[in-house]
Design an enzyme around this catalytic site. Structure first.
Site, PDB file in Angstrom:
ATOM      1  N   LYS A   1      67.056 137.030  45.102  1.00  0.00           N
ATOM      2  CA  LYS A   1      68.480 136.712  45.149  1.00  0.00           C
ATOM      3  C   LYS A   1      68.741 135.367  44.465  1.00  0.00           C
ATOM      4  CE  LYS A   1      70.704 137.433  49.103  1.00  0.00           C
ATOM      5  NZ  LYS A   1      71.933 138.276  49.172  1.00  0.00           N
TER       6      LYS A   1
ATOM      7  N   ARG B   1      71.521 132.553  53.381  1.00  0.00           N
ATOM      8  CA  ARG B   1      70.873 133.877  53.324  1.00  0.00           C
ATOM      9  C   ARG B   1      69.408 133.744  52.931  1.00  0.00           C
ATOM     10  NH1 ARG B   1      75.355 137.916  51.890  1.00  0.00           N
ATOM     11  NH2 ARG B   1      77.076 136.545  51.344  1.00  0.00           N
TER      12      ARG B   1
ATOM     13  N   GLY C   1      68.156 143.727  54.861  1.00  0.00           N
ATOM     14  CA  GLY C   1      68.468 143.710  56.288  1.00  0.00           C
ATOM     15  C   GLY C   1      67.350 143.244  57.185  1.00  0.00           C
TER      16      GLY C   1
ATOM     17  N   MET D   1      65.810 140.222  57.237  1.00  0.00           N
ATOM     18  CA  MET D   1      65.831 138.828  57.667  1.00  0.00           C
ATOM     19  C   MET D   1      67.265 138.390  57.958  1.00  0.00           C
ATOM     20  SD  MET D   1      62.827 137.206  55.380  1.00  0.00           S
ATOM     21  CE  MET D   1      63.510 137.860  53.891  1.00  0.00           C
TER      22      MET D   1
ATOM     23  N   ARG E   1      70.901 142.607  41.320  1.00  0.00           N
ATOM     24  CA  ARG E   1      69.457 142.847  41.386  1.00  0.00           C
ATOM     25  C   ARG E   1      69.202 144.260  40.895  1.00  0.00           C
ATOM     26  NH1 ARG E   1      69.161 143.149  47.997  1.00  0.00           N
ATOM     27  NH2 ARG E   1      70.655 144.836  48.212  1.00  0.00           N
TER      28      ARG E   1
ATOM     29  N   HIS F   1      72.357 151.496  56.093  1.00  0.00           N
ATOM     30  CA  HIS F   1      70.926 151.250  56.276  1.00  0.00           C
ATOM     31  C   HIS F   1      70.121 152.526  56.112  1.00  0.00           C
ATOM     32  CE1 HIS F   1      67.215 150.801  58.665  1.00  0.00           C
ATOM     33  NE2 HIS F   1      67.202 149.608  58.095  1.00  0.00           N
TER      34      HIS F   1
ATOM     35  N   ARG G   1      37.078 174.248  46.831  1.00  0.00           N
ATOM     36  CA  ARG G   1      36.267 174.244  48.060  1.00  0.00           C
ATOM     37  C   ARG G   1      36.033 175.689  48.479  1.00  0.00           C
ATOM     38  NH1 ARG G   1      40.229 169.630  49.250  1.00  0.00           N
ATOM     39  NH2 ARG G   1      41.456 171.328  48.435  1.00  0.00           N
TER      40      ARG G   1
ATOM     41  N   GLU H   1      28.836 161.272  47.234  1.00  0.00           N
ATOM     42  CA  GLU H   1      29.643 161.007  48.424  1.00  0.00           C
ATOM     43  C   GLU H   1      28.837 160.321  49.513  1.00  0.00           C
ATOM     44  OE1 GLU H   1      31.044 164.779  50.039  1.00  0.00           O
ATOM     45  OE2 GLU H   1      29.374 165.824  49.104  1.00  0.00           O
TER      46      GLU H   1
ATOM     47  N   SER I   1      31.100 163.969  40.613  1.00  0.00           N
ATOM     48  CA  SER I   1      32.460 163.901  41.116  1.00  0.00           C
ATOM     49  C   SER I   1      32.391 163.048  42.376  1.00  0.00           C
ATOM     50  CB  SER I   1      32.962 165.308  41.432  1.00  0.00           C
ATOM     51  OG  SER I   1      34.278 165.241  41.923  1.00  0.00           O
TER      52      SER I   1
ATOM     53  N   THR J   1      35.173 160.519  47.455  1.00  0.00           N
ATOM     54  CA  THR J   1      35.418 159.217  48.076  1.00  0.00           C
ATOM     55  C   THR J   1      35.885 159.329  49.517  1.00  0.00           C
ATOM     56  OG1 THR J   1      37.532 159.217  46.918  1.00  0.00           O
ATOM     57  CG2 THR J   1      35.768 157.906  45.968  1.00  0.00           C
ATOM     58  N   ASN J   2      36.262 160.520  49.967  1.00  0.00           N
ATOM     59  CA  ASN J   2      36.550 160.656  51.402  1.00  0.00           C
ATOM     60  C   ASN J   2      35.281 160.382  52.197  1.00  0.00           C
ATOM     61  OD1 ASN J   2      39.009 161.534  50.541  1.00  0.00           O
ATOM     62  ND2 ASN J   2      38.764 163.646  51.202  1.00  0.00           N
TER      63      ASN J   2
ATOM     64  N   CYS K   1      37.322 163.301  43.342  1.00  0.00           N
ATOM     65  CA  CYS K   1      38.019 164.434  43.927  1.00  0.00           C
ATOM     66  C   CYS K   1      38.404 164.177  45.377  1.00  0.00           C
ATOM     67  CB  CYS K   1      37.195 165.713  43.799  1.00  0.00           C
ATOM     68  SG  CYS K   1      35.632 165.640  44.666  1.00  0.00           S
TER      69      CYS K   1
ATOM     70  N   TYR L   1      38.189 161.619  34.631  1.00  0.00           N
ATOM     71  CA  TYR L   1      39.373 162.271  35.182  1.00  0.00           C
ATOM     72  C   TYR L   1      39.491 161.989  36.673  1.00  0.00           C
ATOM     73  CZ  TYR L   1      36.262 165.732  37.261  1.00  0.00           C
ATOM     74  OH  TYR L   1      35.287 166.326  38.021  1.00  0.00           O
TER      75      TYR L   1
END
Lengths: 903, 903
Positions: free
Chosen positions: B26, B96, B105, B107, B351, B467, B573, B757, B776, B779-780, B843, B863
């Site tokens: 602002k 403000r 809204g 603060m 803004r 809001h 899978r 993995e 591949s 990452t889980n 993946c 990828y």
């Protein structure tokens, strides 16, 4: 042209002892003995390279092997003054395996090779007809079994049938003609089973036997043995072809085995057995009870059969001198095989003798004192894991006992367990967590897995050098062999000793040090460690760089740890303290509390108990460092789970069973190993960590005042994955330390550190070390997470994995250097890069595994921590690692720094 | 002396737009607007550095701040020709917050500051008594709430009481004297609640307000908002003090908000609302229904209230010109606040405007076409996650529907769910996996967590800039606001619309694109993606280096994936294929089989089904790469567990229930995540892998022949920890490929690779890459093992962890660069060191997370693969990563190599 064949005999040889890798242990030693001028029957060794070639080329022998064998065979004939296949003076040979490492009984052997319908007549003429045909029938059976794959029992049926026909009961009842007839029947049997006549061409016999010995390298027994003893498959076996000598050529012939020192006690005395007019196999088989070598032994054994010393004093003297020469030459206790053929001594084998741990210690220490070896050699020579057997309990002499039989004290130590009669069952019961005693008439290599699983082994046949005895000693298991008063009925699964009838599953105790067999469970005593043990451990302590601590949760554990030489406690698992009946109630109250206030109220009840625990622990450790890990397991482990348990607990707590059930369900997890545990508890419920920290510091104050030795507790935060977790918990601990310091007006020095047990923590070690003053590698969990293997669930596949070679070793037993090890190395480097004096230890099971201890030494950890019983093993392993390191150039600085860090 | 204060006004300013970090959004924009010569009320900004100082010094403001504020205040007075606290011509100011990122809204704000018992009289005299006392009472309430922490309801009670006393119903009924009386009563209220009089010293008022604004940076709402929007706490907020202008000084005054383009559709048209004789808060609060800015909008809305264009044509023109200047200046759609005070236009804020994803796309594409921005800027400007809302379903126009009410189309998209009236309940129900519609009279910042949890939001009050509307658009959630025909009874938990009474838990549908509220669940359609979407995605595709694939298990998934622009399947899978009713039977037969033969028989039944699955998948993908993962989950997942299920299944299979139960128990695990799964299954039961491999290759032959596009299947072995595991399974796959090639006389090109993995696999990537043709990253699981956190169990502590800042983000949502990321990097480097053309993808869920996609780009993966709905997000994120990368010097070689690898 590649050299495949190495001759020996007549005081010289092409090989020598150092060529074990190429010639196998037996071949190298036969060559060495020849070079020493000892009386070795001439022969030659086909190298292990030929074996490797055999397996690399779809089981084909090298082409140029044949001429080399022919030439070597001629040389043997020259030295023995006989000729292979000769009708008048035939050379007979033995064909034996011989790998780089001893694999007793695992592979095949053929004796008397060269006998056929024509050479047997020459032998009958030159020596004795009965001997000749007895040898021939033995050869046919052995060769047919080993090379033609015809089962022994066929031959035994023929022999038994014949004996029944003629009303004979003992083999000695049979005459030369009887044996001639047996030979005839055996040959017919071979024809019908093998669909071809028994091979008469000695050369054909020889090549068949050589192929069979190479083939036996890959039999199931050998594979199992290698796996259990970590012998690589790639080593291969050599084949030893050697002129036969006969201990069964009459009363002036004999055969025997000997150790240059007592393999049970290590006492410096010639120890062994022999049989007159017998073949070597007869001694080992345990069918005839052998005679002692020395008069001393005979008297001790109260035997009425004459000793060799008494019977053939000259030959005895020659043998004693030979044995002494060999021991001095090899600077180790020797396991010897000899044969006396018509008054002439022949040495058939010399190798380092297997021995009990007790004997190994005594021999190593005494040899070092005799200046035969250095102290470092003495320390390096003890297999650390073998110490395990010294630490086994013995029977309490004051305990009531019912001895139902006595056998030979084949392997020291005592054990109790449920009776089982089969190796497979032993293994299965062990897997169920049961302790078993394997009871067999006699054991064979097929039983090894069962012996491994059993607490102890009991046989009703066989001597001190029987299969059961040798293998059990190697394993460090108690064994009583040859308990002839016992009757085993495999079909009924029953063991009887006079009036006592025991069933499979009944409890039995054996004492491998006295040979006693006892009813039921007999109370036991902790072993008193020998003077040699203490001497050697002192030497080891002087050599090692690594500190050795123990994992101990109770003052009793701590006391045991100190007795075993621990220099501190590397892991005190506080959760074990919460399972006592009076404590678990408060613990459960805390878990069920609705809010922090309720939890604090319950924790307040636990505080004095925890403080008492720690005070006792600190007092016991007399100022030595103690690492205390904050509460680690998931909370549901403290709650009951079945409906009955819940009802019971609810009533005793005066709690609502529904609430209890609800909370238990709420806390139950799919993968508790990866769940709400470790520092995650301390972050969610900081009041738990605060109570524990308070207890630690208050106890440190109390114990420090009482013993006058300031306690420096090491508070350990478990299962850190991020630095912030550590910082949050450390802040609570520091606050408690300050509070206690103010309250008690006594400032305790302490350290706060963490377990590194998650891969992420290992990678983020640099930033974690900014706050943590020590790391303790929790390699159990680190192995679980790095491999993605739950230790509790791994049984379904981990065995298969090790068996199929997917994993060289169980990574929960020996640290996986390549994966888990790299994480430990990364954490070590990164941690020290930020905090050079970071204290580093390991507290997983690996801390007591010699190979893993070596790894810890190599990467420069400060200490290992293991279970109290493993402390001596770790001390020894640490010394050996330091000795092995000596050859390499040490970085002087790193060493100095490490020394400084160690406490 | 540090500079804390930056003045603006009168066509110049000490700050500028680029100083957002220092001045907040602002403040920076007010300065920029001043510099542009736009009519901005004069004021000054206290920098965010003062906020940082405030929190770094136990909430103390910098010492030298005071003189700087005093000086700036005087300058404002000069420009406004008024003086702070002056009895005749008092300067009033607004105070403000203004952080670097917009936090609408969240603060605190104080308006009309400077009023007291004396200045109010001057205002009354200079302007109007009613206006003056109304302003004063507003100020007292606002200030007392924000600075003195007195709750609003106290003031409302006073006002309501007074109105009742006097029989007033509307605020407009009150006269100047009434407000004067209210002020008196308000001051009494402050005295009694605050135990001190309302501060009369304007300077004291000012410092109180400044402190309160800084303080509000750490209120709970703000903390939650920052967490949800990833705004660092360290940024702090600035404070803007600005001369008040009044839109409520009569009929020649007004106040309004506007967007330079339609924030819902992106259409290039001035879009906004205003109210005559009102303060800015009145527009946003949604109490009076605002008027349209333009005639076009008024007609479209069928409003009978005049537009600004009609009402104040000159000012309207000035405003349009100003808006255009601002948009061109900032090259972005602007969100403007303005006030007209007695015929004079003031710009209060400019803004970048929040917008729907649809609008964002259109604006970006059109601005690029207008040459306002470049295509790269257009692509970089779209928040990838915002695309999510474009991909939400809309109501099927042909579906039967019962509209019970209509509100404003506040945020596009449709949603169905159970009604809930509380944000907490919404969150709780979401945690139980329920879909909910949050129904509120109006929302407030306290409801944000519930809005986050809900599928959609419905309010009965408030406009398009209320809001609920603003926040929902930001979240990409459907929202209908201001549905005034609806009555909400929180106490009864009831929603009524004429005859319809709905209870909490009843199903409701909202359509945020039309504003309709509908009974029950209404069937929905997949969104048709706009032309702008396609244009932008094409631009993005031209910029990105990373390939984007989808995780798809079925031909339907695959079709969706292709529609969304996937370039292949990165993870199929196969286990999901086994849960169909007819297949699970064969699967169970296989699991229950006693031996390999039995398993093979059951697998033979599954083979044709698997082949069919794969054929359809390959046909759909038309020669694009398809990665198929071999069976991964523990076998017990396929077995029934409860007694009833077991009985039922046993009967339907004709199997023994006891056997079934036994097998289920045998297979049950403590930590299934770390159990008997992945390649461990393929090693124990190679016949499963063989069946799957056969199905893959046979399907590849069939689909290749049918489509004429050769299929190159990528067979993926899961859960590898060691190279040997991979080699064992690969050997089976290769053998099957050969067998199928011979049988079909058709050679399929294929690759065999592995999931990385497990941490150990990442570390051993070099040797694994000797055999594996692609990696591949799973990452889980890698996150689970690196952190030692079970995703299924993490809920108990992971929320707390993110909240308390232990983890910056949920590591299962955004990849943990430091830990898990390092493992991925290590594996990438080591894998490529051995096999430079190793194909690398990801993946896990991270494949669809923009921050994680950026990481994948940075470390040079080939990828990412994600769920079909996330494909556009990943495409866009990948393009943005490439754009961000452009500034850095690319390694020409690495890029070329990477391009070659991509397919």
């Amino acid at each position: 042209m590649a050299k495949w064949v190495y001759s020996f005999g007549d005081g010289k040889a092409e090989g020598k002892a150092a060529m074990k890798a190429l010639l196998g242990g037996k071949g190298a030693n036969l060559a060495e003995m020849s070079n020493l001028g000892l009386p070795v029957p001439p022969g030659f060794t086909i190298s292990t390279e030929a074996c490797t070639h055999y397996y690399a080329n779809s089981k084909k022998l090298p082409r140029d092997l044949k001429p080399q064998v022919e030439a070597a065979l001629k040389k043997v004939g020259r030295l023995a003054a006989r000729s292979f296949g000769d009708r008048k003076n035939p050379l007979l040979v033995s064909v034996r395996s011989g790998a780089r490492a001893s694999m007793p009984g695992m592979m095949d052997t053929v004796l008397n090779l060269g006998l056929n319908d024509s050479t047997v007549e020459a032998l009958a003429k030159n020596v004795d007809a009965r001997f000749a045909f007895d040898s021939y029938r033995r050869f046919i059976q052995m060769y047919s079994n080993v090379v033609l794959d015809i089962d022994h029992h066929h031959f035994e049926e023929v022999l038994d049938g014949y004996k029944e026909e003629r009303g004979f009961s003992l083999d000695t009842d049979l005459s030369a003609d009887d044996w001639r007839e047996i030979v005839k029947r055996y040959k017919a049997l071979v024809q019908s089973e093998h669909h071809a006549p028994f091979p008469q061409d000695p050369h054909k016999q020889l090549w068949g036997a050589i192929g069979a010995v190479f083939g036996s390298w890959m039999n199931q027994r050998a594979i199992t043995y290698r796996r259990l003893h970590n012998i690589p498959e790639s080593w291969g076996t050599a084949v030893n072809v050697q002129a036969m000598v006969f201990g069964n050529m009459g009363e002036d012939s004999a055969t025997g085995v000997a150790f240059t020192r007592d393999p049970s006690t290590g006492e410096k005395t010639l120890y062994g057995e022999f049989l007159v007019n017998a073949q070597g196999e007869d001694v080992v088989a345990g069918i005839r009870t052998p005679q002692d070598l020395t008069e001393v032994a005979r008297k001790k054994a109260k035997s009425d059969k004459p000793s060799l010393e008494a019977l053939m004093p000259k030959l005895y003297k020659q043998f004693v001198k030979t044995a002494d020469t060999l021991e001095r030459h090899y600077t180790d206790m020797q396991d010897l095989e000899f044969t006396i053929e018509r008054g002439k001594l022949f040495m058939l084998q010399a190798r380092s003798g297997k021995r009990t741990a007790k004997a190994a210690l005594r021999i190593a220490v005494e040899m070092a004192k005799e200046r035969l070896i250095t102290r470092e050699e003495a320390v390096a020579r003890i297999e650390p894991m073998a110490l395990d057997q010294l630490l086994h309990p013995t029977l309490d002499p004051n305990a009531a006992r019912t001895v139902i039989a006595s056998g030979l004290p084949a392997s020291p130590g005592a054990a109790s367990g449920e009776i089982t009669f089969s190796a497979d069952e032993a293994e299965a019961m062990k897997a169920q967590g049961k302790k078993v005693i394997l009871v067999r008439i006699e054991t064979s290599p097929e039983d090894i897995h069962g012996m491994h699983a059993a607490e102890g082994i009991l046989t009703t046949r066989g001597g001190m050098t029987s299969h059961a005895a040798v293998v059990a000693r190697g394993m460090g298991k108690p064994c009583v062999s040859g308990a002839g008063a016992l009757r085993v009925d495999y079909a009924k699964r029953e063991l009887s000793a006079g009036p006592h009838k025991l069933k499979a599953g009944d409890i039995l105790t054996i004492d491998g040090s006295t040979g006693q067999v006892l009813l039921g469970r007999v109370s036991m005593l902790q072993p008193e460690l020998s003077g040699e043990f203490n001497t050697l451990m002192q030497w080891a302590d002087g050599m090692r760089r690594l500190g050795v601590r123990a994992n101990a949760d109770t003052p009793a554990d701590a006391k045991a740890a100190r007795n075993f030489g621990a220099e501190g406690i590397g892991l005190c698992r506080t959760e074990h303290m919460f399972f006592d009946a009076d404590r678990i109630l408060a613990m459960r109250e805390m878990i069920l509390a609705d809010d922090e206030k309720g939890r604090r109220a319950a924790l307040a009840k636990l505080l004095p108990m925890q403080r008492e625990d720690f005070t006792a622990l600190f007092e016991t450790m007399q100022g030595q460092p103690v690492t205390i890990r904050l509460l680690d397991p998931p909370l549901h482990e403290f709650l009951p789970h079945s409906d009955e348990e819940i009802a019971e607990v609810a009533q005793s707590m005066g709690a609502d069973p529904e609430k209890l059930r609800g909370r238990a369900q709420e806390l139950s997890e799919f993968n508790p190993m990866l769940g709400f545990r470790g520092c995650r508890l301390a972050i969610a419920y900081p009041e738990i960590a605060e109570m524990q920290a308070r207890a630690i510091f208050e106890a440190a104050v109390a114990a420090g005042k009482k013993t006058g030795k300031p306690v420096v507790p090491e508070v350990m935060v478990p299962l850190i994955a991020t630095k912030i977790e550590f910082d949050l918990v450390k802040a609570r601990i520091d606050a408690m330390a300050e509070a206690v310091a103010i309250e008690s007006r006594f400032k305790v020095n302490y350290q706060v550190g963490t377990m590194i047990e998650l891969p992420r923590a290992a990678l983020r070690a640099a930033e974690i070390a900014e706050s943590a003053e020590f790391f303790s590698y929790g390699t159990n969990d680190l192995t679980q997470t790095a491999f993605g293997i739950s230790r509790d669930d791994a049984a379904t596949f981990l065995g298969t994995y090790v068996e199929r070679g997917v994993l060289a070793k169980d990574p929960f037993v020996t640290i996986d250097r390549e994966g888990v090890g790299e994480l430990v190395q990364i954490a070590t480097e990164r941690g020290r890069s930020v905090r050079p004096d970071l204290k580093l230890g390991i507290c997983g099971e690996h801390g007591g595994d010699p190979a893993s201890v070596a790894f810890c030494h190599e990467i420069g950890l400060d200490y290992v921590s293991c279970s109290p019983f493993r402390v001596p093993i770790a001390r020894l392993a640490a010394a050996q690692a330091a000795i092995a390191d000596k050859g390499k150039k040490p970085k002087a600085k790193a060493k100095k720094r490490a020394k400084k860090r160690r406490r």
